[in-house]
Scaffold this active site. Sequence first.
Site, PDB file in Angstrom:
ATOM      1  N   GLY A  52       0.822  -1.202   0.000  1.00  0.00           N
ATOM      2  CA  GLY A  52       0.000   0.000   0.000  1.00  0.00           C
ATOM      3  C   GLY A  52       0.855   1.250   0.000  1.00  0.00           C
ATOM      4  O   GLY A  52       2.001   1.235  -0.461  1.00  0.00           O
ATOM      5  N   SER A  53       0.295   2.311   0.559  1.00  0.00           N
ATOM      6  CA  SER A  53       0.950   3.621   0.473  1.00  0.00           C
ATOM      7  C   SER A  53       2.133   3.727   1.424  1.00  0.00           C
ATOM      8  O   SER A  53       2.245   2.982   2.399  1.00  0.00           O
ATOM      9  CB  SER A  53      -0.063   4.707   0.833  1.00  0.00           C
ATOM     10  OG  SER A  53      -0.455   4.540   2.176  1.00  0.00           O
ATOM     11  N   GLY A 110       0.738   4.784   4.969  1.00  0.00           N
ATOM     12  CA  GLY A 110       0.110   3.682   5.712  1.00  0.00           C
ATOM     13  C   GLY A 110       1.136   2.649   6.133  1.00  0.00           C
ATOM     14  O   GLY A 110       1.149   2.192   7.285  1.00  0.00           O
ATOM     15  N   GLY A 111       2.017   2.290   5.205  1.00  0.00           N
ATOM     16  CA  GLY A 111       3.029   1.276   5.504  1.00  0.00           C
ATOM     17  C   GLY A 111       3.979   1.739   6.594  1.00  0.00           C
ATOM     18  O   GLY A 111       4.357   0.976   7.480  1.00  0.00           O
ATOM     19  N   GLU A 124       5.519  -3.278   1.266  1.00  0.00           N
ATOM     20  CA  GLU A 124       5.775  -2.920  -0.140  1.00  0.00           C
ATOM     21  C   GLU A 124       5.025  -1.634  -0.380  1.00  0.00           C
ATOM     22  O   GLU A 124       3.791  -1.609  -0.342  1.00  0.00           O
ATOM     23  CB  GLU A 124       5.225  -4.014  -1.068  1.00  0.00           C
ATOM     24  CG  GLU A 124       6.042  -5.267  -1.079  1.00  0.00           C
ATOM     25  CD  GLU A 124       7.437  -5.038  -1.614  1.00  0.00           C
ATOM     26  OE1 GLU A 124       7.606  -4.168  -2.485  1.00  0.00           O
ATOM     27  OE2 GLU A 124       8.350  -5.713  -1.128  1.00  0.00           O
ATOM     28  N   CYS A 137       2.018   0.580  -8.788  1.00  0.00           N
ATOM     29  CA  CYS A 137       3.211   0.943  -8.023  1.00  0.00           C
ATOM     30  C   CYS A 137       4.442   0.961  -8.926  1.00  0.00           C
ATOM     31  O   CYS A 137       5.447   1.586  -8.585  1.00  0.00           O
ATOM     32  CB  CYS A 137       3.417  -0.033  -6.878  1.00  0.00           C
ATOM     33  SG  CYS A 137       3.443  -1.743  -7.417  1.00  0.00           S
TER      34      CYS A 137
HETATM   35  P1  NAP Z   1      -3.208   2.367   1.693  1.00  0.00           P
HETATM   36  O1  NAP Z   1      -4.148   3.504   1.747  1.00  0.00           O
HETATM   37  O2  NAP Z   1      -1.930   2.511   2.431  1.00  0.00           O
HETATM   38  O3  NAP Z   1      -4.025   1.099   2.273  1.00  0.00           O
HETATM   39  C1  NAP Z   1      -3.537  -0.213   2.349  1.00  0.00           C
HETATM   40  C2  NAP Z   1      -4.205  -0.914   3.525  1.00  0.00           C
HETATM   41  O4  NAP Z   1      -3.558  -0.522   4.722  1.00  0.00           O
HETATM   42  C3  NAP Z   1      -5.671  -0.589   3.717  1.00  0.00           C
HETATM   43  O5  NAP Z   1      -6.372  -1.722   4.179  1.00  0.00           O
HETATM   44  C4  NAP Z   1      -5.632   0.481   4.785  1.00  0.00           C
HETATM   45  O6  NAP Z   1      -6.803   0.522   5.562  1.00  0.00           O
HETATM   46  C5  NAP Z   1      -4.489   0.000   5.643  1.00  0.00           C
HETATM   47  N1  NAP Z   1      -3.867   1.096   6.387  1.00  0.00           N
HETATM   48  C6  NAP Z   1      -3.289   2.205   5.867  1.00  0.00           C
HETATM   49  N2  NAP Z   1      -2.786   2.970   6.855  1.00  0.00           N
HETATM   50  C7  NAP Z   1      -3.063   2.328   8.024  1.00  0.00           C
HETATM   51  C8  NAP Z   1      -2.780   2.616   9.390  1.00  0.00           C
HETATM   52  N3  NAP Z   1      -2.129   3.707   9.766  1.00  0.00           N
HETATM   53  N4  NAP Z   1      -3.219   1.751  10.315  1.00  0.00           N
HETATM   54  C9  NAP Z   1      -3.892   0.621   9.960  1.00  0.00           C
HETATM   55  N5  NAP Z   1      -4.185   0.307   8.674  1.00  0.00           N
HETATM   56  C10 NAP Z   1      -3.767   1.143   7.727  1.00  0.00           C
HETATM   57  O7  NAP Z   1      -2.824   1.997   0.212  1.00  0.00           O
HETATM   58  P2  NAP Z   1      -3.785   1.818  -1.070  1.00  0.00           P
HETATM   59  O8  NAP Z   1      -4.409   3.111  -1.404  1.00  0.00           O
HETATM   60  O9  NAP Z   1      -4.649   0.674  -0.882  1.00  0.00           O
HETATM   61  O10 NAP Z   1      -2.769   1.406  -2.216  1.00  0.00           O
HETATM   62  C11 NAP Z   1      -2.177   2.317  -3.069  1.00  0.00           C
HETATM   63  C12 NAP Z   1      -0.699   2.414  -2.757  1.00  0.00           C
HETATM   64  O11 NAP Z   1      -0.112   1.118  -2.751  1.00  0.00           O
HETATM   65  C13 NAP Z   1       0.081   3.188  -3.795  1.00  0.00           C
HETATM   66  O12 NAP Z   1       0.984   4.023  -3.124  1.00  0.00           O
HETATM   67  C14 NAP Z   1       0.810   2.109  -4.576  1.00  0.00           C
HETATM   68  O13 NAP Z   1       1.991   2.550  -5.198  1.00  0.00           O
HETATM   69  C15 NAP Z   1       1.072   1.105  -3.505  1.00  0.00           C
HETATM   70  N6  NAP Z   1       1.270  -0.235  -4.036  1.00  0.00           N
HETATM   71  C16 NAP Z   1       2.478  -0.831  -3.852  1.00  0.00           C
HETATM   72  C17 NAP Z   1       2.708  -2.088  -4.376  1.00  0.00           C
HETATM   73  C18 NAP Z   1       4.033  -2.757  -4.193  1.00  0.00           C
HETATM   74  O14 NAP Z   1       4.128  -3.939  -4.501  1.00  0.00           O
HETATM   75  N7  NAP Z   1       5.050  -2.098  -3.713  1.00  0.00           N
HETATM   76  C19 NAP Z   1       1.692  -2.752  -5.066  1.00  0.00           C
HETATM   77  C20 NAP Z   1       0.462  -2.128  -5.209  1.00  0.00           C
HETATM   78  C21 NAP Z   1       0.272  -0.869  -4.681  1.00  0.00           C
HETATM   79  P3  NAP Z   1      -7.807   1.783   5.566  1.00  0.00           P
HETATM   80  O15 NAP Z   1      -8.051   2.134   4.134  1.00  0.00           O
HETATM   81  O16 NAP Z   1      -8.978   1.258   6.300  1.00  0.00           O
HETATM   82  O17 NAP Z   1      -7.062   2.869   6.272  1.00  0.00           O
END
Ligand code: NAP
Length: 479
Positions: free
Chosen positions: A220-221, A224-225, A244, A280
Amino acid sequence: MTTSVNPRTGEAFGPDFADATADQIDNSVARALAAFPIWSRLSAQKRAFSLNAIADALDSQLEILVELADMETGLGKVRLTGEVGRTTFQIRSFAQALLQGDVIGQQLDVAVDAPLPIGHPRFLRTKTGIGVVAVFGASNFPFAFSVMGGDTASALAAGCCVVVKAHPAHPQTSQKVFDIAATALQATGAPDGVIELGHGFEFGQAVIRDPRISAGAFTGSRSGGRALFDLAQSRPEPIPFYGELGSVNPVVILESAFSEPAALSSAYLDSLLLGNGQFCTNPSLLLIPENSVFLTELGAQLKVREPQPFLSQATMELHGRNRAQLAARSAREVLKGKSAPSNGFFATAEICIFSASEISTFDFLQNECFGPTGIVITYKELPQALRILMKLEGALVGSLFTKELDLPALEVVELLSAISGRVALNAWPTGVAVTSGQHHGGPYPASTSPLHTSVGINAISRFLRPVTFQGFPAEFMRP
Ligand code: NAP
């Protein structure tokens, strides 16, 4: 509470998913912990049998899964059909590795009867599943990086049990995939609790804090990560947390490969706008020789590209904030795509053009603008491009386009490999093959562990804890 929203219309549909209560979270982790000793002690053949059963069950429900995910994510049925195939291929690859017995990499070190420091008893260095793993999937891969994605599949193959936090951008798909996987596991005689699912932000926070959880895996982001990584490290007993994260991926085109503006523009836009730029591995930063013909061609092609939906309102709003920060940098020129519709979750695609010679601060090049926005930097002399590469942070992938691997090209390769988990030659960065040679990760902020990959068979090593047996009899120490 989480409800599905169709990003093409902005309308909610389907059931509401209540946030897991404290009792439900506690029960989920307790079930996973109880299942762990049983699952981890099953033979590799039995675990492989269960993994294959999950893959077969997902494939058998392909149409329903794709329909649901398309309504929740707007990613389109062709892409999502491919993603289910990739996901089940990935699950089967782990099953196959288990059957081939090459997953653990045991080392038998025979006893040496000699004085110290040469002499030592017999050692067997082996590996065991680390325990219960908390998994967080990403919005942009509702299958391959979600409930039964690579993190879960590799953890299950390692003998771990998994608690997954459902992503709020695809709650119904998450629930459906979980139900299919849990039923398949049950049918193969696996204990209840090998995989658990919970909805709601608090579920994720609680499981990472829970002392019964032994590792975290997140896609994820960066924000968040990083927040979850910090939680994992600040526990009384810190745990490995494999995040990731998002990435700004540089693509460098050298003069020798800079021909056919129409074909080049088209290939760049295909990669940049794939899945509405929500990849990503998207080619977020393109470094090209100064060339007005290419930019004119790029502008003409972008104008006719159809807008695609964002995954969610939250993603659209985040993109809007990142885009506004970029706008404050006064690009030399901004190329625009077809105007976005006003209903649903859309934005007009844009490419911001900068001249390398005019860039004096680099922070804006570190900010992933997740969505249909690209940055192109033109350079007159290659050292201008190299200067920019030297300022970049860790990335998942860097690409180089060149006719030959001459000295200037090798300089670029060296700089790209210093910051990236993967360096691609004459290939766009999108598309991550699931294979043993893959490395999907990279130095922070691309990932929280530059040592590990989340894609390919090596992903399993994240969940295998080494343990050495010393001086045991030979029949015990069978590799
Ligand atoms: P995200 O907003 O970080 O969410 C990912 C998950 O983590 C969600 O279930 C979210 O829950 C949870 N989360 C986030 N912050 C949290 C916190 N502080 N405490 C607890 N849970 C938390 O990411 P996304 O919008 O789904 O994905 C997009 C991002 O992922 C982009 O930046 C993209 O580049 C990256 N990505 C990376 C890869 C890789 O392999 N490196 C692959 C695909 C995507 P909530 O929504 O309920 O907060």
